[in-house]
Motif scaffolding. Structure first.
Motif, PDB file in Angstrom:
ATOM      1  N   ARG A  57      38.287  29.001  32.654  1.00  0.00           N
ATOM      2  CA  ARG A  57      39.365  29.323  31.724  1.00  0.00           C
ATOM      3  C   ARG A  57      40.387  28.191  31.631  1.00  0.00           C
ATOM      4  NH1 ARG A  57      42.384  34.027  29.955  1.00  0.00           N
ATOM      5  NH2 ARG A  57      44.415  33.143  30.423  1.00  0.00           N
ATOM      6  N   PHE A  58      40.710  27.710  32.804  1.00  0.00           N
ATOM      7  CA  PHE A  58      41.665  26.612  32.907  1.00  0.00           C
ATOM      8  C   PHE A  58      41.167  25.403  32.118  1.00  0.00           C
ATOM      9  CE2 PHE A  58      42.548  22.658  35.255  1.00  0.00           C
ATOM     10  CZ  PHE A  58      43.919  22.615  35.147  1.00  0.00           C
TER      11      PHE A  58
ATOM     12  N   MET B 150      49.168  30.593  36.827  1.00  0.00           N
ATOM     13  CA  MET B 150      48.018  31.498  36.810  1.00  0.00           C
ATOM     14  C   MET B 150      46.786  30.823  37.416  1.00  0.00           C
ATOM     15  SD  MET B 150      48.684  34.545  35.801  1.00  0.00           S
ATOM     16  CE  MET B 150      47.078  35.249  35.383  1.00  0.00           C
ATOM     17  N   TYR B 151      46.617  29.557  37.052  1.00  0.00           N
ATOM     18  CA  TYR B 151      45.479  28.816  37.607  1.00  0.00           C
ATOM     19  C   TYR B 151      45.601  28.714  39.126  1.00  0.00           C
ATOM     20  CZ  TYR B 151      42.622  24.798  38.929  1.00  0.00           C
ATOM     21  OH  TYR B 151      41.741  23.960  39.556  1.00  0.00           O
TER      22      TYR B 151
ATOM     23  N   ARG C   8      35.807  34.832  40.941  1.00  0.00           N
ATOM     24  CA  ARG C   8      37.081  34.769  40.241  1.00  0.00           C
ATOM     25  C   ARG C   8      37.541  33.311  40.128  1.00  0.00           C
ATOM     26  NH1 ARG C   8      41.712  34.891  37.921  1.00  0.00           N
ATOM     27  NH2 ARG C   8      43.662  35.033  39.065  1.00  0.00           N
TER      28      ARG C   8
ATOM     29  N   GLN D 276      50.659  29.171  32.549  1.00  0.00           N
ATOM     30  CA  GLN D 276      49.240  28.807  32.697  1.00  0.00           C
ATOM     31  C   GLN D 276      49.008  28.024  33.988  1.00  0.00           C
ATOM     32  OE1 GLN D 276      48.814  26.788  28.977  1.00  0.00           O
ATOM     33  NE2 GLN D 276      48.067  28.604  27.911  1.00  0.00           N
TER      34      GLN D 276
ATOM     35  N   LEU E 191      41.487  25.932  28.381  1.00  0.00           N
ATOM     36  CA  LEU E 191      42.872  25.719  27.955  1.00  0.00           C
ATOM     37  C   LEU E 191      43.191  24.235  27.876  1.00  0.00           C
ATOM     38  CD1 LEU E 191      44.841  28.339  30.081  1.00  0.00           C
ATOM     39  CD2 LEU E 191      44.797  28.167  27.589  1.00  0.00           C
TER      40      LEU E 191
ATOM     41  N   ALA F  46      38.259  31.471  36.698  1.00  0.00           N
ATOM     42  CA  ALA F  46      39.618  30.963  36.487  1.00  0.00           C
ATOM     43  C   ALA F  46      39.578  29.460  36.207  1.00  0.00           C
ATOM     44  CB  ALA F  46      40.483  31.259  37.704  1.00  0.00           C
ATOM     45  N   SER F  47      38.674  28.760  36.893  1.00  0.00           N
ATOM     46  CA  SER F  47      38.560  27.319  36.668  1.00  0.00           C
ATOM     47  C   SER F  47      38.007  27.046  35.277  1.00  0.00           C
ATOM     48  CB  SER F  47      37.646  26.687  37.718  1.00  0.00           C
ATOM     49  OG  SER F  47      38.090  27.015  39.004  1.00  0.00           O
TER      50      SER F  47
ATOM     51  N   SER G  50      47.177  30.563  41.162  1.00  0.00           N
ATOM     52  CA  SER G  50      47.050  31.838  41.875  1.00  0.00           C
ATOM     53  C   SER G  50      45.584  32.191  42.091  1.00  0.00           C
ATOM     54  CB  SER G  50      47.800  32.947  41.137  1.00  0.00           C
ATOM     55  OG  SER G  50      47.194  33.166  39.899  1.00  0.00           O
TER      56      SER G  50
END
Ligand SMILES: Nc1ncnc2c1ncn2[C@@H]1O[C@H](COP(=O)(O)OP(=O)(O)O)[C@@H](O)[C@H]1O
Ligand SMILES: [Mg+2]
Lengths: 323, 255
Positions: B9-10, A112-113, B2, A109, B13, B6-7, A115
Motif C-alpha cells: 500500500r505504501f 500509518m506505514y 499485514r 500516511q 501511495l 502495508a508495504s 505502525s
C-alpha cells in the motif's frame, strides 16, 4: 515502589566501545571508548556533547541498528546483539534532522506505514495515529504532504513516529534541532508527559539549556568518552562559574592586572588590544567587569562558554583529581 | 502478512506521488511504434508479437531495475533505513511487498504495447491461448519479483551500483530473447540465456499470441517458477547481507 520489587534498569551499558573503519587500510577510529552508563526505568537522561562526540553512535547501538565493537548493552534486560527482536519491540527512536520521513506522503500516511512495522492491526493503527498526530500538534495538517512542513513540524512528526510502537524506552537523537522556541517549549511539555507515563527517555543534545530543562540526569560525552554523569543543576552551576569576557581596547598592564584577579582562569590577547578573559569561579565575572569599566574600557561583551569549554574544564578538573 | 500489505500500500501511495518513477510507461509506446514501423515496412505482420512482447518486457525489466532495484537504496538516501532496521519488522518482507506492487504495475506495459500497435498501425495482436497467457503472466510476475529482490540488495552492496544498473538493461534484453528468440543467438550464448527467466517468459508469451498450439507448457512455466524461486532465495540472502553490513559498518558504505 516497594523495595522488594525488582526494578530492572531500562538501559545498562557496560564497557561499550565502538570503532569505525571505512577502508581496510585505514586506521580504525574510536567513536565510543569504554562507556559505562545505567539509566533507571522512568528516567529522562540527557546525553550532552559536541558534534562528533559519539552520541548518534550510542543511539544506534541502543536501537540495534549498529553493533558494538566490544562491551554489552541491554535494554530492559535484553541484549541488543542477541535479542534484537525483543529490544526492537521495546524501543522507539527518532534520529533528528530533516531527513528520515517520506516527504511526498502526508503525515498520516507516514505514521500509518510505520505502525504496520510495529505490528499493529490497521484498526489499532488508525486510532493510535490519530491521537499521536493530535498529541504532537499536527492534527490539522495531518493530511498534508510532509514536504510542505516546516522543519519544526517535521521534528514533531519524527517524534510521533518514534512513539508509534508505544515504546517503553524512547531514544531521541537531537530532537529539537531546528525547532523554533515555541515548538521547543511544547517539546519539553511533551517529554514531561511521556515521563509521567513511565517511559524511559534518552535525549541527546548539544544544548545545555534543553538538557537542564527536561532531564533528571545528564551525561557529558566527548571524544567517545563519558566524562561525567550529573544532576543537570550541577552542570548549570559549572556553566555559570565559567564565563568569557571579551574586551577592547586593553593595554598589557591592564591585562596583567586582570590575570591576577581571583577566579580568572586565563587571559588571552587576540589581535591588538583585544583580550578574552575566562573565569572559573562564581562572582569572578563581576569583578573583571568592574576592573575593566574602572579602567575606562567600554567595548565589553560577556558570554556563556561553549559546551566544549565546559568539557575541557571538567575533563581538566577530573584529571587533577585523579593524579 | 499485514506488513506485506502495508508495504504494498505504501509503495502504491509513493508511486502515485512520484510518477517520474513510471516514466518508462510514458515512453514505451514510442519504442513499440519504432519496432512496429519496421514490422509493417517489411510487411511481416507475423512478427508483430515480437514488437509488442519485446517492448512490453523491456518496460517491465526497466521498471524493475530502476524502481524496484532502488527500493533499499532510496531508504538509505532518504535517511529512513536506520529507523526501518530498528523496527521489529523484516526488511525483506517490506521490500517484497513494495516490489510486488511495482512489478504488478509494470505488467501493464504489455497491454500498453499491444494498444500502441493497434492504435498506430491498426495491428491487433490476438491472444490465442488465454489460459496459458495468464499463467505465464503470473509466473513472470513471480520471477520478476524474485529477480528484483536480487537487484534491490545488489545495488546497495555493489560498489558502483549505478554502472551495474545501466549495464543490466540491454545485455539482458539480448540474453532474455526479448526482441529476438534465443534460438537465433550465437550458440555459445544460448546456455547463458537459459538461466535468464526472461528468455522463457518472452518465448511463452509470444507463443500465446500465435495460433499454433503451445508446447511443453507446464515444463516451461515450471522453469520460470524455479528460476524465480532461486532468484528470490538469493535476494533474501543479499538483503540479509545488507543488514549485516549496516550493523557492522554503521553504513552501507558509499565507497
Ligand atoms: N559510519 C561511520 N563511519 C566512520 N566514522 C563514523 C561513522 N559514523 C560516525 N563516525 C565517526 O564517529 C565519531 C562519532 O560520531 P557520532 O556518533 O555521529 O557523533 P555525534 O552524534 O555526537 O555528533 C565521529 O568522529 C564520526 O566522524
Ligand atoms: Mg549526531
Amino acid at each position: 515502589m516497594s523495595t522488594g520489587e525488582n526494578v530492572a534498569e531500562a538501559v545498562e551499558i557496560e564497557q561499550l566501545s565502538r570503532t569505525y573503519q571505512r577502508k581496510r587500510d585505514e586506521q580504525p577510529r574510536l567513536a565510543l571508548d569504554h562507556v559505562e552508563l545505567r539509566i533507571q526505568s522512568g528516567e529522562v537522561h540527557g546525553l550532552l556533547g559536541p558534534n562528533g562526540a559519539g552520541k548518534t553512535t550510542l543511539c544506534k547501538i541502543l536501537s540495534t541498528v549498529l553493533l558494538p565493537t566490544s562491551g554489552t548493552v541491554r535494554v530492559a534486560g535484553h541484549d541488543v546483539v542477541t535479542e534484537t527482536d525483543a529490544v526492537r519491540r521495546l524501543i522507539g527512536i527518532a534520529f533528528g534532522g530533516e531527513r528520515g520521513l517520506y516527504t511526498r506522503l502526508t503525515a498520516r500516511q507516514n505514521l500509518m506505514y510505520w505502525s504496520a512495522l510495529y505490528r499493529q492491526s490497521s484498526r489499532e493503527a488508525r486510532t493510535r495515529v490519530g491521537s499521536l498526530l493530535h498529541r504532537v500538534g499536527l492534527a490539522d495538517r495531518a493530511d498534508e504532504r510532509v514536504e510542505t512542513f516546516s522543519r519544526g513540524m517535521k521534528q514533531r512528526l519524527h517524534l510521533a513516529r518514534a512513539l508509534v510502537g508505544d515504546p517503553r524506552v524512547l531514544i531521541l537523537d537531537e530532537p529539537t534541532v531546528g525547532m523554533d522556541p515555541v515548538a521547543a517549549r511544547d517539546f519539553r511539555v511533551l517529554v514531561g508527559e511521556l515521563r509521567t507515563e513511565g517511559r524511559t527517555i534518552l535525549i541527546t543534545t548539544h544544548d545545555m539549556a534543553e538538557a537542564e530543562a527536561v532531564c533528571d540526569r545528564v551525561s557529558l560525552i566527548d571524544g567517545g568518552r563519558l566524562v561525567a554523569t550529573e544532576d543537570p543543576r550541577t552542570i548549570g552551576r559549572w556553566l555559570s562559574a565559567y564565563e568569557r569576557i571579551t574586551a577592547e581596547v586593553v593595554g598589557s598592564d591592564l591585562a596583567d592586572r586582570l590575570q591576577q584577579l581571583p577566579g580568572v582562569a586565563a587571559v588571552r590577547t587576540e589581535g591588538p588590544g583585544r583580550v578574552i578573559v575566562e573565569t572559573d569561579a562564581e562572582g569572578a565575572c563581576a569583578e573583571v567587569l568592574r576592573v575593566l569599566v574602572g579602567a575606562g574600557v567600554t567595548s565589553i561583551s560577556t558570554g556563556r562558554p561553549t559546551l566544549e569549554d565546559v568539557y575541557l574544564k571538567v575533563v581538566g578538573d577530573r584529571g587533577l583529581v585523579v593524579r | 502478512m499485514r506488513l506485506f500489505w502495508a508495504s504494498a500500500r505504501f509503495q502504491a501511495l509513493k508511486l502515485r506521488h512520484s510518477l517520474d518513477d513510471l516514466m518508462v510507461l510514458v515512453t514505451l509506446p514510442l519504442f513499440t511504434i519504432a519496432f512496429m514501423a519496421i514490422v509493417t515496412e517489411a510487411g511481416r505482420f507475423d512478427l508483430a508479437p515480437y514488437a509488442v512482447v519485446g517492448t512490453g518486457i523491456m518496460a517491465i525489466w526497466s521498471i524493475a531495475l530502476f524502481v524496484s532495484g532502488e527500493i533499499i537504496d532510496s531508504e538509505r538516501w532518504n535517511g529512513t533505513l536506520d529507523a526501518t532496521v530498528a523496527a521489529p519488522a523484516s526488511l525483506a518482507t517490506i521490500v517484497l511487498g513494495r516490489i510486488a506492487v511495482v512489478t504488478l504495475i509494470s505488467l501493464f506495459g504489455l497491454a500498453e504495447s499491444a494498444f500502441a500497435a493497434w492504435a498506430v498501425f491498426g495491428v491487433w495482436v490476438q491472444v490465442h491461448h488465454v489460459g496459458v497467457f495468464l499463467l505465464t503472466l503470473a509466473c513472470t510476475f513471480f520471477a520478476m519479483v524474485g529477480t528484483a529482490m536480487i537487484m534491490s540488495g545488489f545495488f546497495v552492496l555493489a560498489r558502483s551500483a549505478v554502472q551495474f544498473q545501466n549495464s543490466m538493461s540491454y545485455p539482458f534484453y539480448v540474453l532474455g530473447g526479448v526482441f529476438v528468440p534465443v534460438a537465433v543467438l550465437p550458440g555459445w550464448l544460448q546456455p547463458v540465456s537459459k538461466v535468464v527467466f526472461l528468455s522463457w517468459a518472452a518465448d511463452l508469451l509470444r507463443d500465446c499470441l500465435q495460433p499454433a498450439p503451445v508446447t511443453q507448457v507446464l515444463l516451461r512455466l515450471g522453469i520460470i517458477l524455479l528460476l524465480g524461486a532461486v532468484a528470490m532465495a538469493i535476494g533474501y540472502v543479499l538483503i540479509r547481507r545488507v543488514l549485516h553490513r549496516v550493523r557492522h559498518q554503521g553504513t552501507v558504505s558509499f565507497t
